[in-house]
Design an enzyme around this catalytic site. Structure first.
Site, mmCIF file in Angstrom:
data_model
loop_
_atom_site.group_PDB
_atom_site.id
_atom_site.type_symbol
_atom_site.label_atom_id
_atom_site.label_comp_id
_atom_site.label_asym_id
_atom_site.label_seq_id
_atom_site.Cartn_x
_atom_site.Cartn_y
_atom_site.Cartn_z
ATOM 1 N N ASP A 119 0.827 -1.225 0.000
ATOM 2 C CA ASP A 119 0.000 0.000 0.000
ATOM 3 C C ASP A 119 0.853 1.264 0.000
ATOM 4 O OD1 ASP A 119 -3.024 -0.946 0.575
ATOM 5 O OD2 ASP A 119 -1.642 -2.222 1.703
ATOM 6 N N HIS B 216 0.565 3.610 -2.408
ATOM 7 C CA HIS B 216 -0.388 4.655 -2.830
ATOM 8 C C HIS B 216 0.336 5.839 -3.472
ATOM 9 C CE1 HIS B 216 -4.229 3.102 -1.226
ATOM 10 N NE2 HIS B 216 -3.462 2.508 -0.325
ATOM 11 N N ASP C 170 -1.739 -2.058 -4.362
ATOM 12 C CA ASP C 170 -1.978 -0.613 -4.221
ATOM 13 C C ASP C 170 -0.676 0.170 -4.311
ATOM 14 O OD1 ASP C 170 -4.689 -0.800 -4.092
ATOM 15 O OD2 ASP C 170 -4.882 -0.383 -1.956
ATOM 16 N N ASN D 248 -6.831 -3.033 -4.919
ATOM 17 C CA ASN D 248 -8.144 -2.554 -5.353
ATOM 18 C C ASN D 248 -8.079 -1.157 -5.949
ATOM 19 O OD1 ASN D 248 -7.539 -1.735 -2.596
ATOM 20 N ND2 ASN D 248 -9.568 -0.830 -2.555
ATOM 21 N N HIS D 249 -7.003 -0.411 -5.703
ATOM 22 C CA HIS D 249 -6.870 0.926 -6.285
ATOM 23 C C HIS D 249 -6.279 0.884 -7.690
ATOM 24 C CE1 HIS D 249 -7.779 3.876 -2.980
ATOM 25 N NE2 HIS D 249 -7.729 2.748 -2.282
ATOM 26 N N HIS E 113 -3.817 -4.329 1.850
ATOM 27 C CA HIS E 113 -5.098 -3.613 1.854
ATOM 28 C C HIS E 113 -5.419 -2.987 3.206
ATOM 29 C CE1 HIS E 113 -9.051 -2.361 0.670
ATOM 30 N NE2 HIS E 113 -9.622 -3.100 1.591
ATOM 31 N N HIS F 67 -4.510 -0.827 6.301
ATOM 32 C CA HIS F 67 -3.500 0.221 6.417
ATOM 33 C C HIS F 67 -2.845 0.291 7.793
ATOM 34 C CE1 HIS F 67 -4.473 2.895 2.708
ATOM 35 N NE2 HIS F 67 -4.585 1.610 2.436
#
Length: 720
Positions: free
Chosen positions: A20, A22, A60, A127-128, A253, A255
């Site tokens: 993650d 991001h 992600d 999922n992002h 997923h 965080h």
């Protein structure tokens, strides 16, 4: 001693684990736009400094499904700076790489002779940044095509019903250590939950026993990106769904950083949850220190080492219950402001004390959750103005909430179970329908919910079209199975559509919604649209009325013979032109008939002769009103003066008038005054067509078995 150390290093596989990242989060914020890139750059620097064998990412990597050019460029720069070097790669991939890496090259990136890769990166999607679109591509595919990332865990959903997936491991050998790396990219939690509970829906491939290496000698790692919390059993993945032969699981997923591996009782494997490297949701779980995990594997044993991230922006979180503070007067707003000022100032000082000496001090993130039950609220934006330049988020320092009996009962739930930032402040169609006591009569609620999810989160412009097209095809097939379809009246068809909807809803309840079922027709639609655009040229007009006129002309062609067919097709095309020219003027009474007929034709059934012909005549009346008001007045006066026996002459007169060539001129404004007289024309034709119903029944039944026209351009017009 030196020989033993070198022998240990040659048999020890070192993996740096992170999830993650991001990249691109808050890229338009002047203060926080670089946070995600600085954290990812630090992760890659740690991997390079610790001389790990490869970097493992748990999904992600990007925050957006379609990251901006700036985000892509920065990500490629970081990977190129740290991954391309002269360091030797000391492990080898011994599995079938064309199965592991589903790209045009089909091999691990460091084996490409044109690239000098010193730090391999293996990543799944989240999922992002999950695959979407016609070609089912993800933003990670771009990095894979650049030979910077080894993208694995991309599942091909096959089979019927809930679907079927097969997980093939990447088999890695380093000396005497053998690791089987399984990857499972993000799948909708409801569907994957159902798949795990369906026998043989999820198949795990095991390594074949080889000389000197049995199946039990492999250390099995799984990387996945799913909900782990148990707020809703159907909306998360239970650890006990996973097979017992696994040894270590990297869970993405979620965080919150729970980096220390935790053993699942009775399952035999351990789970690590590295969490995100950048705070995307200002809640308590994100305020914990961020870490990455250095995993050292030798044989069947592993050793975890957690490494803190120092470039992460500091984040301080606290909760305040106003009614528990004795120095606050409920009727005095100034006392509330003074108390909250003290709380925020204390959090800023606390963050400054934690700052690492010698490093650049960043403005902290501060969040105060205020329970204002029994008190008045204040403006959070106005409150934060005094902290501009002191905190990184002055506009949303305060968040107000009011306790309730229900929330007090749920207070026992740990905050980690609330940590799902991408689902905050969202509403689905199913909840909206339930709140407003609505009843869906054409499309299932779950399918619309999936289409909305794809449209918003994946920027899938075709989501609603695919949903509508799929359900229309399903209804068409179910209605086509009825042997007495030619005897359906309008009321019977409405009931039949409702029954089909109920059947589909029952099927969805037994089999969770498959998001890929709507994308099956996407490619064919794109091909059809491209052919239409190429054939028609730049002057093409994609209007609903044109397609409706084409459908009606095909219905008339089967009923009235070759001469009527040519006349109807010519009128349909002229109707399309007139409707395009007169779009700004209001369609009048005929528009509702157009929309209903378009739906009926797509569903694949025919109405009775009477209702269909009346709609054709209504469209003809509407066309003539636009093109020639003077001719319309003549026809209407003729209908009023003649008796029912003269209907045939009226029909012939209309046929002659349609066949006559027309110019491009528009009708006069007298059409609005004469619009209401069309009812007399309708009644005259209804009397005549009642006698023709029995004669044409057999022809309708024969014609029903022919392939029905597919309405595609009408929905394209809605999208455009």
């Amino acid at each position: 001693m030196a020989d033993s150390r070198s022998e240990d290093s040659s048999n020890t596989l070192r993996i740096l684990v992170a999830t993650d990242c991001h990249l691109g989060y808050m890229e338009k914020d002047e203060i926080r736009r670089h946070d995600s890139f600085q954290s990812f750059d630090e992760i890659c620097s740690i991997a390079e400094d610790r001389q790990v064998d490869f970097l493992l990412l748990g999904g992600d990597l990007f925050h957006e499904n379609k990251p901006s050019r700036s985000t892509l460029v920065k990500a490629i720069e970081i990977l190129r700076r740290h991954c391309l070097n002269d360091q030797p790669v000391q492990f080898q991939v011994v599995s079938d790489q064309t199965v592991n890496f589903q790209n045009a090259f089909g091999h691990v990136n460091y084996e490409d002779p044109h690239f000098n890769v010193g730090l391999p990166v293996f990543s799944i999607h989240g999922n992002h940044d999950d695959p979407a679109g016609v070609d089912n591509l993800s933003a990670v595919d771009i990095l894979s095509a650049c030979n910077l990332v080894n993208y694995f865990g991309k599942m091909v959903l096959g089979g019927s019903g809930v679907g079927q997936i097969t997980l093939y491991p990447i088999l890695i050998r380093k000396g005497s250590t053998a690791v089987a790396l399984y990857g499972l990219g993000n799948i909708r939690d409801e569907r994957l939950n159902r798949m795990f509970q369906t026998p043989h829906a999820v198949q795990w491939m095991r390594p074949e026993p080889q000389e000197g290496c049995e199946v039990s000698d492999w250390f099995n790692i799984l990387v996945l990106h799913q909900n782990r919390v148990k707020m809703n059993a159907k909306n998360a993945i239970n650890e006990r769904f996973l097979p017992r032969f696994l040894d270590f699981i990297v869970w993405g997923h979620e965080h919150e950083c729970l980096i220390d591996p935790q053993e699942v009782p009775g399952m035999g494997f351990h789970i690590t949850q590295p969490g995100s490297s950048v705070a995307t949701s200002l809640i308590d779980g994100e305020s914990k220190p961020k870490h990455v995990l250095l995993l050292e594997i030798k044989g069947n044993q592993y050793r975890p080492n957690k490494i803190p991230l120092t470039s992460v922006r500091p984040f301080e979180y606290t909760e305040v219950v106003l009614k528990d503070e004795p120095d606050i007067d409920p009727n005095d707003q100034n006392s509330i402001l003074e108390h909250l000022d003290k709380v925020v100032s204390g959090l800023i000082e606390k963050s400054n004390r934690k700052a690492v000496n010698g490093s650049e001090q960043k403005l902290p993130l501060v969040r105060v959750k205020v329970d204002y039950s029994g008190f008045m609220t204040i403006n959070p934006q106005r409150f934060g103005q005094k902290y501009v330049g002191k905190v990184a988020n002055p506009q949303d320092i305060l968040i107000f909430s009011k306790s309730s009996k229900r929330s007090q009962k749920e207070a026992k739930i740990d905050d980690s179970e609330r940590l799902r930032p991408e689902e905050l402040n969202q509403q689905n169609i199913e909840a909206l329908v339930a709140e407003n006591n609505l009843k869906m009569e054409i499309l299932p609620v779950n399918d619309l919910d999936v289409a909305l999810h794809n449209f918003v989160n994946k920027d899938d412009k075709m989501a609603f079209y695919n949903c509508l097209h799929y359900n229309l095809e399903e209804t068409r097939k179910k209605i086509g199975k009825d042997s007495d379809v030619s005897k359906f009246e309008e009321e019977d068809l409405i009931l039949k559509v409702g029954e089909c909807l109920e059947e589909r809803v029952k099927e969805r309840s037994s089999h969770p919604t498959d998001t890929s079922q709507f994308t099956s027709s996407m490619q064919s639609f794109e091909n059809i649209r491209s052919k239409n655009v190429t054939g028609i040229g730049s002057a093409a007009s994609f209007s609903d009325d044109e397609d409706t006129a084409q459908i009606l002309s095909s219905a008339n062609r089967g009923r009235k013979g070759s001469s009527s067919a040519s006349r109807s097709s010519r009128d349909a095309s002229e109707l399309g032109k007139s409707s395009t020219r007169g779009r700004g003027r209001g369609r009048g009474r005929g528009s509702s008939g157009l929309k209903q007929t378009t739906l009926d034709a797509t569903l694949g059934f025919r109405r009775s002769q009477r209702s269909t012909s009346v709609k054709v005549q209504s469209i003809a009346d509407d066309e003539e009103n636009v093109d020639s008001a003077s001719s319309e007045e003549h026809e209407i006066n003729e209908v009023e003066s003649n008796s029912e026996n003269e209907n045939d002459e009226i029909t012939k007169g209309r046929g002659r008038k349609r066949a006559a060539p027309r110019g491009r001129g528009r009708g006069t404004t007298s059409k609005r005054g004469k619009k209401s007289d069309n009812s007399s024309v309708h009644s005259g034709f209804m009397n005549k067509l009642d006698d023709d119903d029995d004669d044409d029944a057999e022809e309708i039944a024969r014609r029903f078995n022919k392939p029905q026209p597919r309405v595609t351009k009408s929905y394209g017009a809605l999208r455009r």
